[in-house]
Design an enzyme around this catalytic site. Sequence first.
Site, short mmCIF file in Angstrom:
data_model
loop_
_atom_site.label_atom_id
_atom_site.label_comp_id
_atom_site.label_asym_id
_atom_site.label_seq_id
_atom_site.Cartn_x
_atom_site.Cartn_y
_atom_site.Cartn_z
N LYS A 17 6.34 2.29 12.71
CA LYS A 17 6.28 2.68 14.13
C LYS A 17 6.43 1.49 15.07
CE LYS A 17 2.15 2.00 12.22
NZ LYS A 17 1.62 2.33 10.92
N GLY B 208 -6.71 0.23 2.57
CA GLY B 208 -5.27 0.27 2.87
C GLY B 208 -4.95 1.00 4.16
N VAL C 168 4.07 8.41 12.22
CA VAL C 168 3.02 8.94 13.09
C VAL C 168 2.14 9.89 12.29
CG1 VAL C 168 2.48 10.10 15.27
CG2 VAL C 168 4.63 8.84 15.05
N ARG D 34 7.85 -9.87 -1.49
CA ARG D 34 7.81 -11.34 -1.36
C ARG D 34 7.59 -11.98 -2.72
NH1 ARG D 34 4.22 -10.98 4.00
NH2 ARG D 34 3.05 -9.67 2.57
N GLU E 91 -3.30 -2.24 9.50
CA GLU E 91 -2.05 -2.98 9.52
C GLU E 91 -2.28 -4.37 8.91
OE1 GLU E 91 1.00 -1.58 10.70
OE2 GLU E 91 -0.38 0.07 10.40
N THR F 192 0.83 -1.21 0.00
CA THR F 192 0.00 0.00 0.00
C THR F 192 0.86 1.26 0.00
OG1 THR F 192 -1.71 -1.18 1.22
CG2 THR F 192 -1.82 1.22 1.25
N VAL F 193 1.78 1.36 0.95
CA VAL F 193 2.60 2.58 1.06
C VAL F 193 3.78 2.53 0.09
CG1 VAL F 193 3.94 4.03 2.62
CG2 VAL F 193 1.95 2.79 3.50
N LYS G 166 2.77 4.63 18.24
CA LYS G 166 2.97 6.03 17.83
C LYS G 166 3.11 6.94 19.06
CE LYS G 166 0.31 5.14 13.64
NZ LYS G 166 -1.04 5.01 13.12
P1 NAP Z 1 1.55 -3.85 2.99
O1 NAP Z 1 0.56 -3.31 2.03
O2 NAP Z 1 1.27 -5.14 3.69
O3 NAP Z 1 2.94 -3.98 2.16
C1 NAP Z 1 4.05 -4.67 2.68
C2 NAP Z 1 5.06 -4.88 1.54
O4 NAP Z 1 6.22 -5.47 2.10
C3 NAP Z 1 4.56 -5.79 0.43
O5 NAP Z 1 5.00 -5.30 -0.82
C4 NAP Z 1 5.24 -7.13 0.73
O6 NAP Z 1 5.54 -7.89 -0.42
C5 NAP Z 1 6.52 -6.67 1.38
N1 NAP Z 1 7.02 -7.63 2.37
C6 NAP Z 1 6.45 -7.96 3.55
N2 NAP Z 1 7.21 -8.86 4.20
C7 NAP Z 1 8.27 -9.11 3.40
C8 NAP Z 1 9.41 -9.95 3.50
N3 NAP Z 1 9.61 -10.74 4.56
N4 NAP Z 1 10.32 -9.94 2.49
C9 NAP Z 1 10.12 -9.16 1.39
N5 NAP Z 1 9.08 -8.33 1.25
C10 NAP Z 1 8.16 -8.31 2.24
O7 NAP Z 1 1.89 -2.80 4.15
P2 NAP Z 1 1.69 -1.21 4.12
O8 NAP Z 1 0.31 -0.86 4.51
O9 NAP Z 1 2.27 -0.66 2.86
O10 NAP Z 1 2.60 -0.78 5.37
C11 NAP Z 1 4.01 -0.78 5.28
C12 NAP Z 1 4.61 -0.10 6.51
O11 NAP Z 1 4.14 1.24 6.59
C13 NAP Z 1 4.22 -0.74 7.85
O12 NAP Z 1 5.28 -0.58 8.76
C14 NAP Z 1 3.03 0.10 8.31
O13 NAP Z 1 2.86 0.08 9.70
C15 NAP Z 1 3.49 1.45 7.84
N6 NAP Z 1 2.42 2.43 7.64
C16 NAP Z 1 1.32 2.10 6.92
C17 NAP Z 1 0.34 3.06 6.70
C18 NAP Z 1 -0.90 2.75 5.92
O14 NAP Z 1 -1.80 3.60 5.90
N7 NAP Z 1 -1.01 1.60 5.28
C19 NAP Z 1 0.51 4.36 7.23
C20 NAP Z 1 1.66 4.65 7.96
C21 NAP Z 1 2.61 3.69 8.15
P3 NAP Z 1 4.36 -8.51 -1.35
O15 NAP Z 1 3.67 -7.31 -1.97
O16 NAP Z 1 5.06 -9.34 -2.37
O17 NAP Z 1 3.47 -9.28 -0.44
N1 HSE Z 2 -2.87 1.14 10.46
C1 HSE Z 2 -2.46 2.49 10.69
C2 HSE Z 2 -3.68 3.32 11.03
C3 HSE Z 2 -1.77 3.04 9.47
O1 HSE Z 2 -4.80 2.87 10.79
O2 HSE Z 2 -3.51 4.43 11.54
C4 HSE Z 2 -1.18 4.41 9.69
O3 HSE Z 2 -0.11 4.37 10.60
#
Ligand code: NAP
Ligand code: HSE
Length: 338
Positions: free
Chosen positions: A96, A175, A121, A38, A178, A15-16, A193
């Site tokens: 975080k 998206g 955060v 992955r 978590e 997603t990010v 956070k």
């Molecule tokens: P996500 O959609 O689950 O994406 C995770 C990515 O990491 C995927 O591309 C996945 O590969 C890859 N991945 C996971 N484990 C792996 C491994 N062991 N080896 C290689 N690649 C791996 O997660 P996300 O929502 O983008 O969040 C990512 C980070 O940003 C997290 O720390 C989250 O807490 C933080 N965050 C998210 C948001 C939000 O709104 N989503 C906001 C702020 C912070 P595949 O695509 O091949 O599965």
């Molecule tokens: N899962 C987190 C939230 C993403 O809903 O706030 C942003 O850090």
Amino acid sequence: MNNSPRRVAVLGAGTVGAAAIRLLQRHAQLEVVAALVRDPAAPRDLGERPPRLTADPDEALEGADVVVELIGGVERATALMQRAAAAGARLVSANKAALAERWDVWGPWVAAGRLGFEAAVMAGTPVVSAVAGPLRGSRPLALHALLNGTCGYLIERMEAGEPFADALAEAQRRGYAEADPGLDVDGVDAAHKLTLLARLCALPELRWEQVRPHVRGIRRLTPEWLADLARRDLRARLVASLWSDGEAWRVAVRPLALPCDHALVRVGSGRNALLFRGDAVGEVLIAGAGAGGEATASAVVADVLDAVALRPGPAVPPRALAPPARSSAIGFPELERP
Ligand code: NAP
Ligand code: HSE
């Protein structure tokens, strides 16, 4: 001087990560050379100049000037960033959980000004830089914040009568949640956070174990309960707080019933917000999106631009600040007890 683009490696293209890769392509001084995933064969929108996708960390990290960690989780992300740091890269992360729980590893990078983590955060809404920057001119008295976008969205949808499970499924589809949405609904993500904000404000050595026992989430809220509160001009919010009882700093994350005219309600349904009280500056409110791919990637890109310009990342205070005279807890009833 070498004018060739700076080489950026992105760990994660979910997603990010995918949104960050697209936005980073707007900047000619950057080249996103590789992304670690992955499943390199999975379809994804990575813009007009997609990086090389690989499942091999060595290949992803090779020769990167800046490494952006967006895979999530604690131990694997920490181990990969240790390798990136050992290779001399500047570091950016939105993680975080890893920052909160493995401060023994991440803290020294923060102290060295080597890590950007604005996105960790409140996504692209700037609070890390505000707390670590301009707000440091005041002694902090308290902060109260809405730090989880998923919980904000769930409460908004349940206030409109939607069942919890349906609202959570939609938050995941958008998206916001978590990979393990239990981290959101049980208050753990907000507590991660809060731990970072408390370290930036006042307690640089605050341990995750000191925060974890004071965390409750919103799992038991129902549309009926929220409707009953609304009839009494109250709104449920998951509030993360740092305050002083006069002898020690206190931290907590818990659902509270706030009056409709409270600043944290007036920011609007579903938004994140930080209400900071400082002795000189008074009350400061910062509000905006707290989750979502694009909103989070915005802060990631800003951190990468700072990294390539060699601007230092946000710093924590050199030592703990003494707690001020009692600064009230937020003072509204808790909605859930253990
Ligand atoms: P996500 O959609 O689950 O994406 C995770 C990515 O990491 C995927 O591309 C996945 O590969 C890859 N991945 C996971 N484990 C792996 C491994 N062991 N080896 C290689 N690649 C791996 O997660 P996300 O929502 O983008 O969040 C990512 C980070 O940003 C997290 O720390 C989250 O807490 C933080 N965050 C998210 C948001 C939000 O709104 N989503 C906001 C702020 C912070 P595949 O695509 O091949 O599965
Ligand atoms: N899962 C987190 C939230 C993403 O809903 O706030 C942003 O850090």
